[in-house]
Each structure stands twice: as structure tokens, then as C-alpha cells.
Design an enzyme around this catalytic site. Sequence first.
Site, short mmCIF file in Angstrom:
data_model
loop_
_atom_site.label_atom_id
_atom_site.label_comp_id
_atom_site.label_asym_id
_atom_site.label_seq_id
_atom_site.Cartn_x
_atom_site.Cartn_y
_atom_site.Cartn_z
N CYS A 67 -3.71 -0.59 -16.12
CA CYS A 67 -3.64 0.45 -15.09
C CYS A 67 -2.91 -0.04 -13.85
CB CYS A 67 -5.04 0.94 -14.73
SG CYS A 67 -6.06 -0.34 -13.99
N HIS A 117 0.82 -1.20 0.00
CA HIS A 117 0.00 0.00 0.00
C HIS A 117 0.86 1.26 0.00
CE1 HIS A 117 -2.32 3.23 1.95
NE2 HIS A 117 -3.30 2.77 1.18
#
Length: 875
Positions: free
Chosen positions: A829, A454
Site C-alpha cells: 500500500c 506529505h
Amino acid sequence: MKRVYFFGDGRADGRAGMAEILGGKGANLAEMTRLGVPVPPGFTISTPVCAAYATGRGRLPPDVKRQALAALRRVERSMGARFGDPEAPLLVSVRSGARASMPGMLDTVLNLGLNDRSVRGLAARAGARFAYDSYRRFIQMYGDIVLGVPLERFESRLEQAKEVRGAALDTDLDAEILQTLVGEYLELVREHTGRRLPQDPLRQLWGAVGAVFRSWKNPRAATYRRLHGIPESWGTAVNVQAMVFGNMGDDCATGVAFTRDPSTGERVFFGEYLPNAQGEDVVAGLRTPQPLDRLAEEMPAAYRELVRIQARLERHYRDMQDIEFTIQQGRLWLLQTRTGKRTVQAAVRIAVDLARERRITRDEAVCRVDPASLEQLLHPALDPHAPRQVVARGLPASPGAAVGSVVFSADEAEARARTGEKVLLVRMETSPEDIHGMHAAQGILTARGGMTSHAAVVARGMGKCCVTGCGALEIDYAARCMRIGEHVVRDGDPLTVDGSSGEVILGRVPTVTPELGGAFTELMRWADRARRLRVRTNADTPQDAKVARQFGAEGIGLCRTEHMFFEPRRILAVREMILAADRAEREGALRKLLPIQRGDFAGIFRAMEGLPVTIRLLDPPLHEFLPHDGDEIRELARALGRDAAEVRAKVDAIREFNPMLGHRGCRLGISFPEIYRMQTRAIVEAACEVAESGVRVEPEIMIPLVSHVRELEVLRGHVEDEVREVLRGRRVRVRPRIGSMIEVPRAALTAGEIARFADFFSFGTNDLTQMGYALSRDDAGKFLGTYVEQGILEADPFVSIDEAGIGELVRIGVEQGRATRPELQVGICGEHGGDPRSVRFCARLGLDYVSCSPFRVPVARLAAAQAALLGEGPA
Ligand code: ADP
Ligand code: MG
Ligand code: MG
């Protein structure tokens, strides 16, 4: 078979294109000889002999020796001196030289051919100081490299000699001391090896040739090869070359030079030299070298010739050269030329200048710059001249440098940053709840997590420096401090992290912002003309979108809506929506979120005026938005006017064992269609509002985590219904494209069906890698490093797409999707969109675009151009 290649007297068996068998140094010595540049004669023993030497257990094949002796005779004739002649000995250097440059990793022996007798002959002809200086250098190098006598033993003798005589530099030592030193050196060799230094020059020669071959396998070289992906099978060549002397007196010198400035790229001849010295002195740093301007004054004729030759070499090689030269009694000799290493800034400037000077074409200029290195150009970097105390190293997750006071929580980061303080957020790992703190911080440092954790992904998106997986940090949140080895760093202490190297540094190191000159803009213009693949960006805020546009983004390929939810004034409404008892309550909460989201989207549409914007509907598992500890839950219950126990029960009910495979993505849309409908309404209302103000908009609604065609069919229905409702009675009508993310392997394999309901596909290669490879994005970092180190994997598949496996899923998805719907727009993406190798792969597959974080947009533009120019586009 030909194993030995002669060069000298304007003729050479080899040439520049033969680096594979002659090594870079040997091939270029041959090429310079052919060009008529003054190069001492010599010969190259080819690289295949390196392997033959190893399998022959340290013996040179007889035919190699025969060919080498024949070449040595030619060198003797050319120099008018004989090898081993006691009166006028020919001396040679025995130099390593691999196919790829491995600076300082392999060994070289100079002044070979001297012995106790010939040193006297040499002294009589060329001076005692020079002769004994050469002999002591030879004994030291031969002793160290061939016989394994520790270098320090020689060096400490030299130091002693200098101390006794009060000499500051070794040039201050006279012939007499050098002669004594030679005696001590010879004794040292005997002591250490139990034998005399070999006196027979041929024995010396074979010994040195063998040692240079052996140096290919030394641990230093092995490490260097591993880091630079150089196969062990290549081997090194050995160059034996007549010595020329820069240490014969004050009309002698040796130096290194670059045809252009290797740090700025400026077109100036640039270098350093030492008078009365031999080559290795310049690198060793025993004496401080002088700038070349001095040479122009001291030895103007040799300098003028050097300037002429460097220009000639650069023209010939069509690139900046790094050269070694020696001047012996006023006469210039070239000893090496190669394409010079340079900083990114210099690489860009040199490529563009060479094209403007018409030395290379613009397309060649585009191919000359390593795309990955461009990212360094855009971020601030640590001042390379400042001292730094590195205390730990993590993964270089997002480049740039950050300096600030350490804080251990996102709230603290935000609070302190608001007062103007520069802070560095340090966490075990980050979660979506930390976004505001990450935004506020200069940089992020985590103890855990890999290159696509993250923290890494979000930081790259923000263009913020980040180091992850720094296992040396022992963080104690309660005590608000951490240990790094023997050091203790407390809340508020200054710390520096370098996201380009992964270094963690105590204190504050000054930073510099690299300049983006006109050359960069020019190069990117040429790249854009060459490429077919489009480049979009992953951006969640108008601010990021603007930055990305400046870097040349041609749209947004991924706008994650959920990042917008974490701001303190919004999170309550989000939680209310999640904890709603029924649909009516949920719709009440959604009504509060609608205007907020509409505002976000309007901002992004404006920032991306006229360019496509792909907005992904809500994706993460809901528990990510909820508090988990008791205090926070009680506080939330109070804010919502509910019973704490009831809230806790609901939070517990939502928690999943395996959230990444759980209730998220379009599965939320199926369970709670009103969430997706609210988001659709916000997107279309924002688009209409912006369009009404005269700004062109091109919205695309993307549905995440589709695995079955029916999911998309149902959700597309909801989205279309909502679009119709919003557009009813409006003057301006903006009809969004509706498409699917392809990030579940099943979706890739059934893409032909899914394409029936999709206007576009966007491959989410992060999740596709996670699910297709069964590798957790957040935990795999712990062992993937070992895989790469051991060569089981060539690269981390989250960084560079696994072409054979995950890439195959993408290929199948594209093929099937386009078979159903030829006009289907296809992009990716995932983080791979900014990785040059993956970008080239996408170009080969014929994708329409890649999307990557803002700071990587130029990287992708350049990589896409290179793919097109190198013929890697679709057939
Ligand atoms: P490296 O690859 O580590 O630079 P080199 O083989 O280029 O090693 O040699 C080390 C130094 O010795 C260089 O400065 C080089 O110019 C010098 N040198 C090598 N061969 C000769 C020679 N024949 N005459 C004079 N100097 C030499
Ligand atoms: Mg060299
Ligand atoms: Mg995903």
C-alpha cells in the site's frame, strides 16, 4: 571484421533487427531497400567503430576505410556517377544514427563531394542555381560541424544577402547571388580555420565521418542520453548515402510524414512538405511547410506512390511510422522510417486500432502503451498551444495542471474557495493540518519536500496537481507574498503550476481536459483480462473511493482514518481525547468521535459495495493533531475549559525528538487500547448497518507499525473482543479480517511469527524504505536528486522500489508469512503501488494486490498486465 554494410538496388547487408550495430536509421534503410522501397544507395559504418574512433584518437581504422571505399564504389556504380568527378560528381550525405532515436542531437552533413571545380560541372548539367545552392549548404554544414566555424557567421551572411536583394526567402535568391555567397562562405572558412575548405572529396568524407562519430560525445547528446538512460557505450553508426535532391526546381520537394496522426492517433496520413528544398529546411522552420494535401494536387503521381509506400511500411513494421522523403524531378525517394513518437492519447488509440485491424494482437496492444504515461490522460493539462512564462521549476509530484489565485494558508484556501474562487495553495511544506486547504485548492505548490513528502502523497491521493521542492520560492508568510527570482507574487495573484513537468508559470494558462475515448476503455479491458495481480486504491473518503472505482479499483488497500480527524468540527474532540487527564475523560471524548467515524466508514463501505476495504487504525504521532503556537493553545484551553498553562505543559510533554520513530502506530494502541477499540467498534457497527441495508461489505482492520509479534497478539485480542461485543445479539454479522502492516524492517524479518496473528499483510513500503534505508521521507529530497544525477542511484527509492534492499525485505516477509500461513493475503500500500517498475516487481514476488492512489489505478492495471504478458509473474 565486417564494419561496413551496403544497401542499394534492392539488396542490403543489414536489416531491421540489426539496430544494435547499424543504428535505427541504418537498419531501417537496409530494411526498406530489401522491401523494394526506393531508397538512395549507400552504406552504414557500424556502431562499434564509434568507440574505436574515440580510442584511436580520432583516426578511422584502416580496414574500415578499405571497406568504406569498396562500398562507395558500389554506390557509384548504382548511381552511374563518380565521387569527385568534376563533370558529374556523386554527392553523398553523411548521417548519424544511433540505436535509439536521438532527434536533432547528433550531426549530419549533406551535399558532400562538391568542390570549386565540380560545382561548375554540376551547374552546367543541372543548373547554376541548384549547384550553388547545394554548395553553399555544404560549406555551411561542413564548416559548422566538421571545422567548428560558428553557424551564426554563415547565417548572418545569408541574411545580409537576402536583405540587399530584398528577398524574403532563400528560394528568392538567384544563381548569381548564391555564387557570390559561396565565395563569402569559403572566405569565412579560411578566415576562421586559416585553411582552405578541403577540396579532395575523400578528405571531406573522412572528415565528416569523424565529426559524426565525435558528435556522439557533444554535451547536447550527453545530456539527452542521461535523461533517457541511453548508455554512452552504445555509440552511433554513420550512414553515407547518395544524395537525392529536393532543391532542383519546382518538380522537387522534401517532407516528413506520419502514417497516423501522432497527436490524436487518428488513422489519417499526415505530414508536411516544402517544394524546392532540402531536408533540413523542413525542420529549421525557415519557410512554412505545406500540408500533404497540397502535394496530392501538385505532384499527384509521386503523392500516390508515397501513400502506397507509407501503408506498406506501416503494415510491415506493424506500428505507426514517421518517414522522411524527397522528390527529385517527380521521382519519390524514401530517406528514413522509424516508429513514430506520439502523445499518450495517440498511443492508446493506435494500439487499439491496430489490434482491431488485426495487425497486432490484443496482448501486443496492451504492451504497446507506457503505463506511467496513462496518468496524464486522466488529469487536466495545460493547453499546449498557449504561451507560458515559466519562472521556476520544482518536482513533478502529482500530475495535472492547476490555475488559481495564490493563497499562503490552508484556512485562507478554504475560505476563498467557499466563495467560488479558484485558489492555489502555496506553502513552505504541508502538514496534516493543511488537508482542508489542500482539498479546497486547485493545486499545491511547496518550496520544500520530495516526491513522497506529505504534500506529494496527499495530493496524489486526491488526484490533485502538486509541485514540491521548488527551491526558488522565497515565501514570506507574514507579508503574504513570495519572491521567485526577480518576480514578486502576492496573495491573490494568478499563478499556474504544471504537476506533470514541475513548471511554475506566471499568470493563468488555459487548461484542457483530455478525452477518455472508447479506446482507453477497450485497452483497459484487454489489460484486465491479462493480469493476475489485483489493483486496489488508497482512499480516505467516499468521494475518492468512487473516483477510484471508476478507474477500476478492486477494493481499498489503505484507508487512513486520521485524515478524517482534521475537519474543524472534529478536531476539538480529537484534541480532547489526546489531552484527557485519565481514561474516563478519554472515553468521554471517544464517545463523541464514535458516531462521526461510523458515518465515515459507512460512506466508504457503500461506495465500495462488495469490495474489500482495508482500514488502518490510528497511525500518526499525536502531536500532529495539537496546536503549537501560543494563541492557538490559549484558544484550545478556552474551548476545553482548561488552564492554558496546563494545556501547554501537556502539549510539550507529548512532543518528541524523533516522532517518526516515536509514539505512533500500534504503540498508541498499546498505550491507549480504548482508541483502537472505539475505531473497531465504528468499523464493525458501520459494516453491520450497511450490510443490513442489503449492501455487501468486506471490512479489513489493519494494525500499523507492528515491529514485534506480541504487539499484534495483544492488539488482535482487543480488536476481537470489541468485534465480539458489537456483534452480540445482532442479526447481521460481519466479521472483519484482521491483519498487520509490514513497514518496520524487524517486522519483515520476523514475518513468520507475525503471520500467526495476521489474516493479511500489507507492506507499507514508504515507511519500510524510510526505516530500511535510513532515509527521511520528508528531507531526503534535498540530496537524493544529486544521487540520481550522479548515477549513484538509478531512481529515487521512494518512487521506484529499491529491489535489492527494501524489495528483499518484502520478499523475505512474503516468504516467511506464507510459510506460516499459506492462505495469507499479501499486498502493498505504499506509493510504489502506482509505479510501473515496482508493480512488475510485486507481480514477480507473487503478491495478491497492489494499492495506489486513485488516479494511478489504471497505471497499475496496465503495468500488472504487462508483467503477466511478459512472463514476469510468479513461477
Ligand atoms: P536527423 O537524424 O537529424 O533527422 P538525417 O540524417 O535524417 O538527420 O538528415 C537530416 C535531413 O537531411 C533529413 O531531412 C534527411 O531526409 C535529409 N537527408 C539526409 N540524407 C539525404 C540524402 N542522401 N539525400 C537527400 N536528403 C537527405
Ligand atoms: Mg532524420
Ligand atoms: Mg506507515
